[in-house]
Design an enzyme around this catalytic site. Structure first.
Site, PDB file in Angstrom:
ATOM      1  CE  LYS A  36      -0.267   0.326   5.016  1.00  0.00           C
ATOM      2  NZ  LYS A  36      -1.110  -0.369   6.173  1.00  0.00           N
ATOM      3  CE1 TYR A 268      14.786  32.320   6.441  1.00  0.00           C
ATOM      4  CE2 TYR A 268      14.617  30.127   5.943  1.00  0.00           C
ATOM      5  CZ  TYR A 268      14.609  31.325   5.244  1.00  0.00           C
ATOM      6  OH  TYR A 268      14.215  31.564   3.988  1.00  0.00           O
TER       7      TYR A 268
HETATM    8  C1  LIG Z   1      -0.493  -1.563   6.599  1.00  0.00           C
HETATM    9  C2  LIG Z   1      -1.265  -2.904   7.182  1.00  0.00           C
HETATM   10  C3  LIG Z   1      -0.529  -4.045   7.438  1.00  0.00           C
HETATM   11  C4  LIG Z   1       1.146  -4.057   7.364  1.00  0.00           C
HETATM   12  O1  LIG Z   1       1.404  -3.800   8.650  1.00  0.00           O
HETATM   13  P1  LIG Z   1       3.184  -3.564   8.857  1.00  0.00           P
HETATM   14  O2  LIG Z   1       3.396  -3.496  10.047  1.00  0.00           O
HETATM   15  O3  LIG Z   1       3.850  -3.000   7.881  1.00  0.00           O
HETATM   16  O4  LIG Z   1       3.780  -5.169   8.533  1.00  0.00           O
HETATM   17  C5  LIG Z   1      -1.365  -5.018   7.740  1.00  0.00           C
HETATM   18  N1  LIG Z   1      -2.748  -4.843   7.667  1.00  0.00           N
HETATM   19  C6  LIG Z   1      -3.334  -3.874   7.320  1.00  0.00           C
HETATM   20  C7  LIG Z   1      -4.691  -4.063   7.688  1.00  0.00           C
HETATM   21  C8  LIG Z   1      -2.528  -2.850   7.398  1.00  0.00           C
HETATM   22  O5  LIG Z   1      -3.179  -1.638   7.365  1.00  0.00           O
END
Ligand SMILES: *Cc1c(COP(=O)(O)O)cnc(C)c1O
Length: 373
Positions: A36, A268
């Site tokens: 994702k 800054y």
């Molecule tokens: C992002 C996500 C994962 C993966 O989690 P990690 O900690 O990166 O392994 C698994 N399940 C769901 C529903 C997620 O949103």
């Protein structure tokens, strides 16, 4: 989306992502690659192709539209959307691009069932249960009504049930993991007793490394560990994550090198004043390049294998570092993430300095132009 016109380059080692995938597969079960958010900044299509080449047959993405994009890139594997359809156009994409959405409520289910029936298609779905995150999902008490509802929806085929762990990476909160696991086991049993055939999926990366053998749910969702981060780094359970290798480094260029005399301030707000004569490099990186302003006076870069400290505020596209004693010239490469030797900077280091987690570091650095090797 890529930030245009800067000197940063985020380099991705796809072979290391593949090595991490194989390592995670060695814990058993069916490993879904969580890619994702543009594969946590590593590149959706490139990462999926590399993993498919290594035998990965199932991918989890963040939205139905991201799943459609992955399908259009030629991905032949199962594509599971961790957030299911939100808008009507998402429902259409589920069917058009054969995305398996997580379904978290009855309305969502009814909308998709109606559309699929109208098109004479079957929609494969993954049911999402809340067992402790309190974010999205049906609850355990919904199971009887869910089974009854599904009996009236021949256009829906349930292929997976899932839930998400809230504390898998916290060795002090393993009890809560156990509670979530027990609740999810009861949910899956209820669904199977009701006649459904499905894969159960609970564990994320930390769950795979620490808990997969306790539960035995067949499908696992590997995210952050694919990209080489040990979810237990800095904890008593650190050895659980041994064997993972980082896959991202980010470099940029030095713009200018000059002296800063003792007593002079820099950048800054004059938040840093030299306490000795020093030499500074002005580096082409700033918050417009997703290099957080939170690193002001706290972070380090890696120059020729040595750590050099950020002095003063991070600006929009420039940051100053103390390079006293290190040879450097305009145009030289400097590492924001990664680097050689003891000075190498990890995503965990950056996350600590800017008070976030490696996930955010990857997502943000991945917005810069990427190169693959
Ligand atoms: C992002 C996500 C994962 C993966 O989690 P990690 O900690 O990166 O392994 C698994 N399940 C769901 C529903 C997620 O949103």
């Amino acid at each position: 989306m890529t930030i245009a016109h800067n000197y940063l380059r985020t380099r991705v080692r796809l072979d290391n992502i593949v090595a991490n995938y194989k390592h995670l597969c060695s814990f058993g079960g069916h490993v879904l690659a969580v890619i994702k958010a543009d594969a946590y900044g590593h590149g959706l299509v490139e990462t999926a192709r590399a993993l498919a080449g290594a035998g990965c047959d199932a991918f989890a993405i963040g939205s139905v539209a991201e799943g459609a994009a992955l399908r259009q890139s030629g991905c032949a594997g199962a594509i599971v959307s961790l957030v299911g359809p939100v808008l009507p156009e998402d429902d259409a994409m589920v069917l058009d691009f054969d995305v398996t959405p997580f379904i978290h409520d009855f309305d969502q289910l009814a909308r998709l069932a109606a559309l699929a029936a109208g098109q004479g298609k079957k929609a494969r779905v993954a049911l999402k249960f809340d067992t402790g995150m309190a974010r999205l999902g049906f609850c355990e008490c919904d199971v009887p009504h869910l089974l009854e509802t599904l009996r009236g929806m021949p256009a829906i085929e349930v292929v997976m049930a899932s839930s998400h762990l809230a504390t898998a990476d916290d060795p002090n909160a393993f009890d809560f993991v156990g509670e979530q696991g027990s609740k999810f086991a009861r949910v899956c049993q209820g669904l199977r007793d009701g006649g459904l055939t499905l894969e159960a999926s609970l564990c994320n990366s930390a769950g795979i490394l620490a808990h997969a053998t306790d539960f035995g749910f067949e499908a696992r969702r590997a995210g952050i560990a694919l990209y080489g981060v040990n979810p237990f780094a800095g904890t008593a359970r650190e050895p659980l994550g041994a064997g993972l290798v980082p896959a991202m480094e980010t470099v940029t260029r030095i713009v200018s090198v000059h002296d800063l005399a003792s007593g002079c301030s820099i950048s800054y707000g004059r938040t840093y004043t030299a306490e000795r004569d020093m030499r500074v490099a002005i580096v082409a990186a700033g918050y417009a390049d997703a290099y957080s302003r939170g690193l002001s006076n706290r972070g380090y870069m890696c120059l020729a294998g040595k750590r050099v400290a950020i002095v003063g505020r991070v600006c929009m596209q420039l940051t100053a570092v103390d390079i006293t004693g290190v040879d450097a010239a305009p145009g030289d490469v400097i590492h924001l993430l990664g680097g050689e030797g003891l000075g190498a900077i990890t995503a965990e280091d950056l996350a600590t300095w800017w008070e976030t987690i490696p996930y955010e570091v990857f997502c943000l650095f991945g917005l810069n132009p990427r190169e693959y090797c």
